[in-house]
Write a protein that holds these residues in place. Structure first.
Motif, mmCIF file in Angstrom:
data_model
loop_
_atom_site.group_PDB
_atom_site.id
_atom_site.type_symbol
_atom_site.label_atom_id
_atom_site.label_comp_id
_atom_site.label_asym_id
_atom_site.label_seq_id
_atom_site.Cartn_x
_atom_site.Cartn_y
_atom_site.Cartn_z
ATOM 1 N N PRO A 1 2.683 -1.656 9.905
ATOM 2 C CA PRO A 1 3.634 -2.575 9.263
ATOM 3 C C PRO A 1 4.573 -1.892 8.276
ATOM 4 O O PRO A 1 5.512 -2.527 7.785
ATOM 5 N N THR A 2 4.347 -0.612 7.991
ATOM 6 C CA THR A 2 5.259 0.107 7.083
ATOM 7 C C THR A 2 6.440 0.715 7.837
ATOM 8 O O THR A 2 7.384 1.196 7.199
ATOM 9 N N LYS A 3 6.401 0.710 9.160
ATOM 10 C CA LYS A 3 7.441 1.351 9.968
ATOM 11 C C LYS A 3 7.915 0.363 11.020
ATOM 12 O O LYS A 3 7.306 0.196 12.069
ATOM 13 N N LEU A 4 9.040 -0.317 10.740
ATOM 14 C CA LEU A 4 9.503 -1.393 11.605
ATOM 15 C C LEU A 4 11.011 -1.365 11.766
ATOM 16 O O LEU A 4 11.745 -1.013 10.836
ATOM 17 N N LYS A 5 11.463 -1.742 12.951
ATOM 18 C CA LYS A 5 12.859 -2.102 13.180
ATOM 19 C C LYS A 5 12.912 -3.630 13.252
ATOM 20 O O LYS A 5 12.131 -4.256 13.978
ATOM 21 N N ILE A 6 13.824 -4.214 12.491
ATOM 22 C CA ILE A 6 13.927 -5.677 12.370
ATOM 23 C C ILE A 6 15.331 -6.100 12.786
ATOM 24 O O ILE A 6 16.319 -5.503 12.348
ATOM 25 N N VAL A 7 15.415 -7.129 13.620
ATOM 26 C CA VAL A 7 16.709 -7.662 14.061
ATOM 27 C C VAL A 7 16.743 -9.157 13.778
ATOM 28 O O VAL A 7 15.801 -9.882 14.102
ATOM 29 N N ILE A 8 17.832 -9.600 13.164
ATOM 30 C CA ILE A 8 18.025 -11.024 12.893
ATOM 31 C C ILE A 8 19.408 -11.427 13.389
ATOM 32 O O ILE A 8 20.419 -10.867 12.961
ATOM 33 N N VAL A 9 19.450 -12.383 14.297
ATOM 34 C CA VAL A 9 20.705 -13.016 14.689
ATOM 35 C C VAL A 9 20.934 -14.156 13.713
ATOM 36 O O VAL A 9 20.078 -15.032 13.553
ATOM 37 N N THR A 10 22.074 -14.176 13.039
ATOM 38 C CA THR A 10 22.281 -15.143 11.958
ATOM 39 C C THR A 10 23.756 -15.421 11.732
ATOM 40 O O THR A 10 24.607 -14.568 11.981
#
Length: 521
Positions: A454-463
């Motif tokens: 959980p310390t190494k993540l790629k996060i994508v948010i369509v907004t």
């Protein structure tokens, strides 16, 4: 272009072309030890057989070892368009409209699914019309016409999917496609199987013909047949390969290698007027057949089993707080999750993601929901499952996996995937059942700690509020939430802990991309 299409062979459709999905064309009635494949191992091209004499139909499959990873630079979408043209275009014997008319009285169907590393044709017909049906089906890949009109029709639908459907009618799929692009940027895994706008626009009929000749070869095809078939029908299926070149002229694509990264990185896809759809994850080097795969599947099932309202993440975000429609997690590719209940077949890949999917919710709740999901993921890795959680989930999976392959066509799909992963003998589903009988809680919790970070993540948010959300997440101040109706005191107390949970995403790790730039090039 829809993301879930079928052609019903009804009289009204005799004047319409076939439609397709993100990677799938359907023609006919409605579709209802490290074993990772390596190029060093000689491929097993023996046909797959699954006789079911009591079944009234015959199911067919043809898997070609080619996918969107083989797209040339600047021609992204070539593998997809080639597969679509083979399944949804005319042959040297019949133009496309005539094929549709010939299929109508058979009440039969076929489809193609083009993914990163696989192109799979499948179909089914009644055993009494199986010979006539197979004669049509096999000519799709053995004698394609490459009709320019079919080419333009299918390319136009691909462009419509990228420019309209994916960008403006499917925020959740856009977010998941964006995550794959974000993780695999710079590799041939980055673009969707359909390709890019510029790539599709650049492709010519000659490109398709050359790609077909280079990749659709005898050494890269595996046939599958099941149901009530005769030996001669298998022989006819295998004989269709004789029209193909013996060996591929294109070298096999190497496995993709995502660029290493540390910390958390955020991509905001700026789509005016959109609510928030969130996907996040990281590369996962575990595959079917590995011991850790089954232990990790059990952990993932407890945490976020697809479409399971009793899974933990669903309970925290949807059931208790009512923030959205559902919240799930995956350890394998699961395209088009909005229209599936069970895991798909024939999307096997040498590179997988651990992925969390937070379904669409109001923008004002996005920051809170992201913190809630990340907080639960941290707890999963730190605390693992309890004995009770382990036993309940194992009992659930023992029954649930029995429904992964209810039909002969689905079992053929799993058998093809077994061949991709190099799983011999009893196959993946049987191994899964046996692994459930022998695995321990300690194995499950060890697999969680080994493979989930959980310390190494790629996060994508369509907004539709990209800048506001970026500022709030980078500031990392407490996130608050208001409910339209009262919540129990214990929920409100936990909300304070969620709101105080730090994400720790620095401004330099955040970028905003306008929606019209996604998959443009």
């Amino acid at each position: 272009m829809k993301t879930s299409n079928s052609i019903y062979l009804a009289a009204a459709l005799l004047v319409l072309p076939a439609c397709k999905v993100d990677g799938e064309t359907v023609v006919g009635d409605e579709t209802k030890a490290d074993t990772t494949q390596t190029e060093a191992a000689a491929p097993n091209n023996a046909s797959i057989e699954l006789p079911v004499p009591a079944e009234p139909s015959v199911s067919y499959g043809a898997w070609f070892r080619v996918g969107s990873q083989d797209d040339p630079v600047g021609r992204e979408g070539l593998a997809w368009l080639t597969g679509e043209l083979l399944a949804g275009g005319g042959t040297q014997d019949h133009p496309w409209q005539e094929i549709v008319e010939l299929l109508f009285p058979m009440a039969a169907r076929w489809y193609v699914n083009v993914d990163r590393e696989m192109t799979t044709f499948g179909g089914r017909s009644h055993h009494e019309t199986a010979n006539e049906y197979a004669a049509l089906l096999t000519r799709q890949w053995s004698a394609p016409a490459f009709d320019p009109k079919d080419f333009e029709r299918l390319r136009s639908e691909g462009l419509s999917y990228l420019e309209k459907s994916l960008r403006y009618a499917s925020d959740e799929e856009l977010g998941k496609a964006g995550l794959e692009w974000f993780v695999y940027e710079g590799t041939r895994y980055a673009h969707p199987p359909v390709g890019t706008v510029a790539g599709l626009q650049a492709i010519t009929v000659d490109d398709v013909r050359a790609f077909y000749e280079a990749h659709y070869t005898q050494d890269r095809v595996v046939f599958a047949i099941g149901g009530r078939y005769e030996p001669a029908q298998l022989e006819a299926l295998e004989a269709s390969a004789k029209a193909l070149p013996e060996t591929a002229s294109a070298p096999p694509a190497p496995p993709p290698e995502a660029a290493p990264f540390t910390g958390k990185h955020l991509l905001l896809i700026d789509k005016p007027g959109a609510d928030a759809s969130i996907s996040f994850g990281h590369p996962l080097d575990v595959h079917r057949g590995d011991d850790d795969f089954y232990a990790l599947w059990l952990a993932n099932s407890w945490f976020g089993e697809h479409r399971n309202s009793s899974s933990h993440l669903f309970q925290v975000i949807r059931e208790v707080r009512g923030l959205n429609y559902g919240d799930y997690s995956y350890i394998e590719a699961f395209p088009q999750g909005g229209r599936r209940q069970m895991p798909p077949t024939n999307v096997a890949r040498r590179a997988q993601l651990f992925q969390v999917w937070i379904r669409t919710l109001p923008n004002e709740h996005a920051h809170f929901a992201l913190r809630a999901a990340h907080r639960e993921l941290e707890a999963l890795v730190e605390d693992g499952l309890s004995q009770e959680q382990f036993e309940l989930t194992r009992d659930f999976l023992r029954k649930y996996i029995l429904h992964f392959a209810d039909t002969t066509s689905q079992r053929l799909g799993y058998a093809i995937d077994d061949r991709f992963y190099g799983i011999e003998g009893e196959g993946h589903l049987q191994r899964f059942a046996e692994a459930l009988d022998t695995m321990t809680l300690e194995q499950v919790n060890a697999a969680i700690k080994k493979h989930i970070d959980p310390t190494k993540l790629k996060i994508v948010i369509v907004t539709g509020e990209a800048q506001e959300l970026r500022d709030a997440i980078v500031a990392d101040q407490a996130a608050t939430i208001d409910y339209p109706s009262p919540k129990p005191p214990e929920v409100l107390a936990e909300d304070k802990d969620i709101g105080a949970h730090k994400l720790g995403i620095p401004g330099e790790n955040v970028k905003i991309v306008p929606v019209d730039e996604m998959f443009a090039n």
